[in-house]
Every structure is written in structure tokens, then in C-alpha cells.
Design an enzyme around this catalytic site. Structure first.
Site, mmCIF file in Angstrom:
data_model
loop_
_atom_site.group_PDB
_atom_site.id
_atom_site.type_symbol
_atom_site.label_atom_id
_atom_site.label_comp_id
_atom_site.label_asym_id
_atom_site.label_seq_id
_atom_site.Cartn_x
_atom_site.Cartn_y
_atom_site.Cartn_z
ATOM 1 N N HIS A 59 -1.440 1.157 7.542
ATOM 2 C CA HIS A 59 -1.938 0.875 5.814
ATOM 3 C C HIS A 59 -1.811 2.255 5.701
ATOM 4 O O HIS A 59 -2.291 3.161 6.007
ATOM 5 C CB HIS A 59 -3.217 0.560 6.232
ATOM 6 N N CYS A 76 0.694 -0.783 0.234
ATOM 7 C CA CYS A 76 0.288 -0.364 -0.142
ATOM 8 C C CYS A 76 1.004 1.485 0.291
ATOM 9 O O CYS A 76 0.151 2.043 -1.069
ATOM 10 C CB CYS A 76 -0.915 -0.364 1.567
#
Length: 711
Positions: free
Chosen positions: A665, A372
Site C-alpha cells: 500500500h 493508491c
């Protein structure tokens, strides 16, 4: 007198056959002899016909007298004649067994014809009684048609109950088609017993229950619930489609395309030999390479289909469909929705579908495993107008010996893929592979820092774009005109002032980003309060109000006293003196990237600073220029190199980090057009509001100069 037989030979052979054993004779004797031969032949024919008619009535069968032997001679054109050994006439005698299914046909006896010599006219034969007509032969028995294998499902009753074997040749007689075996099956009820793999499958436990569930839920789906389940579940586990003749494995839970051979690969890998066609319910054997028929399986499919049709036409709705799906066909009174309610399923819904947020250049990226951090940086880079124009116009000229290892070439392909108009998420596996090759510290599927990845990819792009600078770097190592330096490189000026002689030492360093300390970090809070160094810092630390990006820039450009422990040697007074240091911007880049330092190490402890930092949509960098500082020193005069609106920036990308240092994340906000923001979470892209943007935490902030923007 011997019986005369005539055998026709090819014309011009020079050989003629003469009955009897004598040599030549006079014409008168030949004529007389021919007449007697005709009478003898007629009598022999009549006697033979009468005798055969009597033999057909005899029970038991009697033997027939053997035909008389005859000596045959041949004569060549030279006049030589030779006697051939006598050959018994081959015929069906009464001693040979006769087929009990049909009566023997009477064999006609050869008629003797006179062969006259040239120049002689033979007298007409005496009148003879015509022989009685032979009985008509019985009609031939009908020959069974050979069965041709078909790929369609056999219907009960239309074909034999058992099909040909898998191998085709049961007894090894060289009949690979299995025709002889099938004839045995038709005549005597014997032959192959069907596919051996189906028989092996039927030995297992609960095969009937599992097969019923497959037919019930995925083949004969007649209710809305089963149709919805089939639409959601019946997709190929390899290509995620449902249009290529889906088959379901009978040994495990797997759906695969028959057309694309995905179910074949599964059968070969797992050694699962049987699958059912989800559209027609027929069974396919991968070992036999054909659709096979089995009486028991056909009966289960028939019962399942009749059960569902009976429930669909029933008027009772007391039993829910859930009970029907879990009953296992044990409850014979279970019913489902009536057929009259089915037209309601096709009526348009009152709620309209949401309008698609798709725009060209806005495309999701697949997460390849903790990637990510890479996806959010790629989203920001692909929305820089100048960088987009450079790559889409193919201005890069690769000079590497292996273009497949050039990161600039891969970025060009990535830009074309992002702006191709495709709505499916892109898989940036080649980009990740090249980053692993050229930046080994980022190799692997571990969690990485997005800011560290940004610096690494800019460095590799800079090194692979040296040829695009037009050779300026060869003449001046400090001057590079590649696309990366044109967009991201700024000038950071460092002024060190001696406290003794007040002389100033100035250094200008290139920079691609600006890292800013946050309120609450070790660089800003009081070191006398060690209890403040906890793992998480609240948003209200140190600053009573809400800190902003401007506050962080002011802290970054403030004069800093180095202290007695960091004395430097002054070039003017030639002694080590205390000094002050101040950082300002000498040159502003086209794209300014601000890195908010939310991760820091305190001794052996790592922590994340969650202090909320507000950031504006528009930023004026004039107060932080080196020229502004000089103008302040000259009693408030305006900066000499300052042009109105030249130093103003607009926000176009924000990267956020969610979670902790150990498990987090990255997501991003991207401005596609003016005042239109989108949230990019790997492959998921949704429309966002300005409030969502401004209330986000912020880790990397990307600003673009207003004068060079293209909406």
C-alpha cells in the site's frame, strides 16, 4: 265528461291543447261548459284526496282504479286540428311495490283552469271547499359521504376497518375509485379486505418478530442506545444521508431515501413491495403506490410504542437496556433508563472537539480499487507551486480534436477540484480512465508501481502540452518549453574516459527523475556472497552507520570502471579500450524527484529492500554538479556557474510503500505550509509531525528549489 289537463308549451309555438273531443262552440256554451268543468274538477280533487287517504290505511295494499283516458287534440295557427291517441296518465298506482322504509307520498292531482277567449269575461267560479292538507313527507335518508383516500395513516375507529382495495375496482363495474365497494362495506359490512401485498407479507415466517424489531430499534427509539444506533445505522445505502424521509424495507436490510426514490429503485429491483417509514411508522406499498393500513400491523406498532413509553416512565433500572433489546418483548418486567437521566445527554462534554486540520488544497482522494499508487502521486503533483499556478490560471490551450481525451485538460479540472475548498474526498475516475487509454500498460485494477505511474503521467502530460511550448519544439526537437519540461526536466551528463588515451566523450541526456541504488541491492553488495540475496534486506546491511540520501548520490556520481567485458570504441585512438564512466548533473530541475530503488529482481526472485535511508529537509546539490567536478580537476577552483543558494532544495513530498511486493500500500507525506506536514492515506488526511516524516521508509522523495518556492 273528460278531465281537463293543461300543458304549457313555449310561447309563439302556435299550438294549444284542448281537452275533450269536440270542435268549436259559441261563447255562451263555452262559459257554461267552463263552469261545469270547474265544479267537476273540484269534486274530483276532493274524491281523489279522500280515496288516497283511505288507501294509505289499507292493509294489505289495494289496487287503484286506472285513471280515465282522454283524447287530446292540437290545433295549429292555420286552424287544422288533429286528434292524438289517448295516453294514460302516469302515476304511482297501488299495484306498484312501495319501498318498505318510507310511506308513499300523495301525488297532487292537476287542477283544471279555464282558458278564456279574448274579449270574453268568464264568471267567477263557485266557491269550493279547500282540500285537506297532505301529510308531511318523511325526511330523506342521510346519504353516506364518499371516502376520499388519504396518504395519512388511518386511526382505528375513525374509518372503516378495511380500506379500499389495491386495484380500486373489485367487480369490474367501471368504478376505479372504489366508491361502490366502499358503500357496500359501510352498509353491509362487506367490501375489500385491504392491500393484498400486506396479506402476502403476513404469510411469511417471523414477520411479527422482524416488524417489532424495526419499530423497536429504528422507529420508536426512546433510549440513548437506540438513538445512537439509529443515528449510525439509519442512513441511505445509496447516498449515505438521513434527511430524505428514510424508509426501511420489510423484506431485507435496506434503508433508502423516499424523496430521492432510492427505496423505490430497490423495491423495483428486488421486488420487495413493502417498506416502513422510519419517522412515522406507516407502511408504504410500492405496487399500490400509497400508504396502506392493516389492523395487525397497526396493533404491533401500538404495542411497541406503549411498551417503550412504559419502560421510559418506569423507575426501575435493574434490567439493562441490552436485555430489553434482546428480549423480544417476552419479558414484561424489562425496564430501561429513567426519563430523568435524559437531560444529561444534552449537556456539553468536558472534552472539546479537535480542531479541524483542513486547509485549502488538502483534500482526500477515493481509492477506486488498488489505485493508491495514483492517489499519492496526484497529491505530490497538486502541491507543486508552479504547476498549481499554471493550471489554476487556465494557461493551457487544448488543440486536440477531442478535449475529453486530453490529460492536461483533466489535470486542470483536477487542480480546480482540489483547491475548490470542498472537504469531501475527490473521486479521480476520469484521470484513471485517461491513464488507461494513453498508458495501456497501467490499465486494470492490478497493483502498480508509483514510480512507473509518475513517469507515465509526465510523459502523457508532456505529449499533450506541446502546443503550450510556443512552437519551440518544432524548431528544435531537443528543446521543449512545456510546463512539464520547465519544472521536471534536468540534464544528466555522462563522461566516458578512455583508459588508453584519456580522451573524454561527453553526453547530456534529459531526465525527469534520478533513480538511486540502495545499500543492500545487487548493484552495491559483494556478488561473491549469494546468500545475502534473500527476500528482505535488513536496515543494517553493508553500511555500519545509517545510510543517507547524500551517500546514495555520492554512489550515483562516483567514477565507475566498466571492465574488460564492456569495452567501447574510442574516437581518438580508434580502438576498443577499457574505460570509466561518471554521471553528474549538468542542469538541475526546479523539482528534483529521487527514486530509491527498493524493488529489484534477482534471477527469478523478486524482493523488496527495506534498508532505512535517512533524508534531509534541505538538500544541497552543488557537490553533484558537473561544474563541481571540473573545478576539482582544476586544483580546487570554485565552480564557474555556481551561485550561492541556487542549488539548494527543500523537501515537500515523500511517498512510502508499506508491505511486500505481492501485497502493499502507498501513502504520502505532504508539506502544505512551512513545517506543517500531513499524512495522506487515500481519503484520510491527518496531521503529521516531522519525526513521523523523517522516520518513514521513503520510496519517492520530491524536492523543490528554494529560490522558486512559495510558502
Amino acid at each position: 265528461m273528460a278531465q281537463v289537463r293543461e300543458t304549457s308549451l313555449p310561447s309563439g309555438s302556435g299550438v294549444r291543447w284542448i281537452s275533450g273531443g269536440g270542435g268549436g262552440a259559441s261563447p255562451e256554451e263555452a262559459v257554461e261548459k267552463a263552469g261545469k268543468m270547474e265544479e267537476a274538477a273540484a269534486g274530483a280533487t276532493k274524491a281523489s284526496s279522500r280515496r288516497e287517504a283511505e288507501e294509505m290505511k289499507l292493509e294489505p295494499l289495494q289496487e287503484r282504479e286506472p285513471a280515465p283516458e282522454e283524447n287530446l287534440t292540437w290545433s295549429s295557427s292555420g286552424g287544422d286540428e288533429k286528434v292524438l291517441p289517448s295516453i294514460p296518465l302516469r302515476c304511482h298506482s297501488s299495484s306498484s311495490p312501495v319501498c318498505p322504509r318510507r310511506k308513499p307520498r300523495p301525488r297532487p292531482q292537476p287542477r283544471a283552469r279555464s282558458r278564456s277567449q279574448p274579449g270574453l269575461s268568464a264568471p267567477p267560479p263557485p266557491p269550493a271547499r279547500p282540500p285537506p292538507p297532505p301529510p308531511p313527507p318523511p325526511p330523506p335518508a342521510p346519504r353516506p359521504r364518499a371516502w376520499r383516500g388519504s396518504r395519512r395513516r388511518s386511526r382505528p375507529g375513525s374509518r372503516p376497518q378495511t380500506r379500499r382495495s389495491c386495484s380500486g375496482d373489485l367487480d369490474g363495474s367501471g368504478d376505479p375509485g372504489g366508491l361502490g365497494d366502499w358503500l357496500l362495506e359501510v352498509e353491509f359490512g362487506q367490501g375489500p379486505t385491504g392491500c393484498s401485498h400486506v396479506e402476502s407479507f403476513k404469510v411469511g415466517k417471523n414477520w411479527q418478530k422482524n416488524l417489532r424489531l424495526i419499530y423497536q430499534r429504528f422507529v420508536w427509539s426512546g433510549t440513548p442506545e437506540t438513538r445512537k444506533r439509529k443515528a449510525k445505522s439509519c442512513i441511505c445505502h445509496v447516498c449515505s444521508t438521513h434527511m430524505n424521509r428514510l424508509h426501511s424495507c420489510l423484506s431485507c436490510v435496506f434503508f433508502g431515501c423516499f424523496t430521492e426514490k432510492h427505496i423505490h429503485k430497490h423495491a423495483e429491483t428486488k421486488q420487495h413491495h413493502l417498506a416502513v417509514d422510519l419517522y412515522h411508522g406507516v407502511i408504504y406499498c410500492f405496487m399500490c403506490k400509497d400508504y396502506v393500513y392493516d389492523k395487525d400491523i397497526e396493533q404491533i406498532a401500538k404495542e411497541t410504542k406503549e411498551k417503550i413509553l412504559r419502560l421510559l416512565t418506569s423507575t426501575s433500572t435493574d434490567v439493562s437496556h441490552q436485555q430489553f433489546m434482546t428480549s423480544g418483548f417476552e419479558d414484561k418486567q424489562s425496564t430501561c433508563e429513567t426519563k430523568e437521566q435524559e437531560p444529561k445527554l444534552v449537556k456539553p462534554k468536558k472534552k472539546r472537539r479537535k480542531k479541524s486540520v483542513y486547509t485549502v488544497g488538502l483534500r482526500g482522494l477515493i481509492n477506486l480499487g488498488n489505485t493508491c499508487f495514483m492517489n499519492c502521486i496526484v497529491q505530490a503533483l497538486t502541491h507543486i507551486p508552479l504547476l498549481k499556478d499554471f493550471f489554476l490560471s487556465d494557461k493551457h490551450k487544448c488543440i486536440m480534436t477531442s478535449p475529453s481525451l486530453c490529460l492536461v485538460c483533466e489535470m486542470s479540472s483536477l487542480f480546480h477540484a482540489m483547491y475548490s475548498g470542498s472537504r469531501t474526498p475527490h473521486i479521480p475516475y476520469k484521470l484513471l480512465h485517461l491513464i488507461w487509454i494513453h498508458a495501456e500498460h497501467l490499465a486494470g485494477y492490478r497493483q502498480q508501481d508509483a514510480h512507473e505511474f509518475l513517469i507515465a503521467i509526465l510523459d502523457v502530460l508532456h505529449r499533450h502540452s506541446k502546443d503550450d511550448s510556443g512552437g519551440q519544439e518544432a524548431n528544435n526537437p531537443n528543446c521543449c518549453n512545456c510546463i512539464i519540461d520547465q519544472i521536471f526536466t534536468g540534464g544528466l551528463q555522462s563522461d566516458v574516459t578512455c583508459q588508453a588515451c584519456h580522451s573524454v566523450s561527453t553526453t547530456i541526456d534529459p531526465c525527469w527523475d534520478i533513480s538511486l541504488d540502495l545499500p543492500g541491492s545487487c548493484a552495491t553488495f559483494d556478488s561473491q556472497n549469494p546468500e545475502r540475496a534473500d527476500s528482505t534486506v535488513s536496515r543494517d546491511d553493508h553500511i555500519p552507520g545509517i545510510p543517507s540520501l547524500t551517500d546514495c548520490l555520492q554512489w550515483f556520481t562516483r567514477p565507475e570502471h566498466l571492465g574488460s567485458s564492456a569495452k567501447i570504441k574510442c574516437n581518438s585512438c580508434q580502438s576498443y579500450q577499457e574505460s570509466t564512466k561518471q554521471l553528474t548533473m549538468k542542469k538541475l530541475p526546479i523539482v528534483a524527484c529521487f527514486h530509491l530503488k527498493r524493488f529489484e529482481h534477482v534471477g527469478k526472485q523478486r524482493r523488496k529492500i527495506n534498508t532505512f535511508i535517512s533524508f534531509p529537509l534541505e538538500l544541497d546539490m552543488t557537490p553533484f554538479l558537473a561544474s563541481t567536478k571540473e573545478s576539482r580537476m582544476k586544483e580546487g577552483q570554485p565552480p564557474t556557474d555556481c551561485v550561492p543558494n541556487e542549488n539548494k532544495y527543500s523537501l515537500f513530498a515523500v511517498i512510502n510503500h508499506h508491505g511486500t511486493l505481492e501485497s502493499g500500500h502507498y501513502t504520502s507525506f505532504i508539506r502544505q505550509q512551512k513545517d506543517q506536514w500531513f499524512s495522506c492515506d487515500d481519503a484520510i488526511i491527518t496531521k503529521a509531525t516531522i519525526e513521523d516524516l523523517l522516520y518513514s521508509e521513503g520510496y519517492l522523495l520530491f524536492y523543490h528549489k528554494q529560490g522558486l518556492e512559495k510558502d
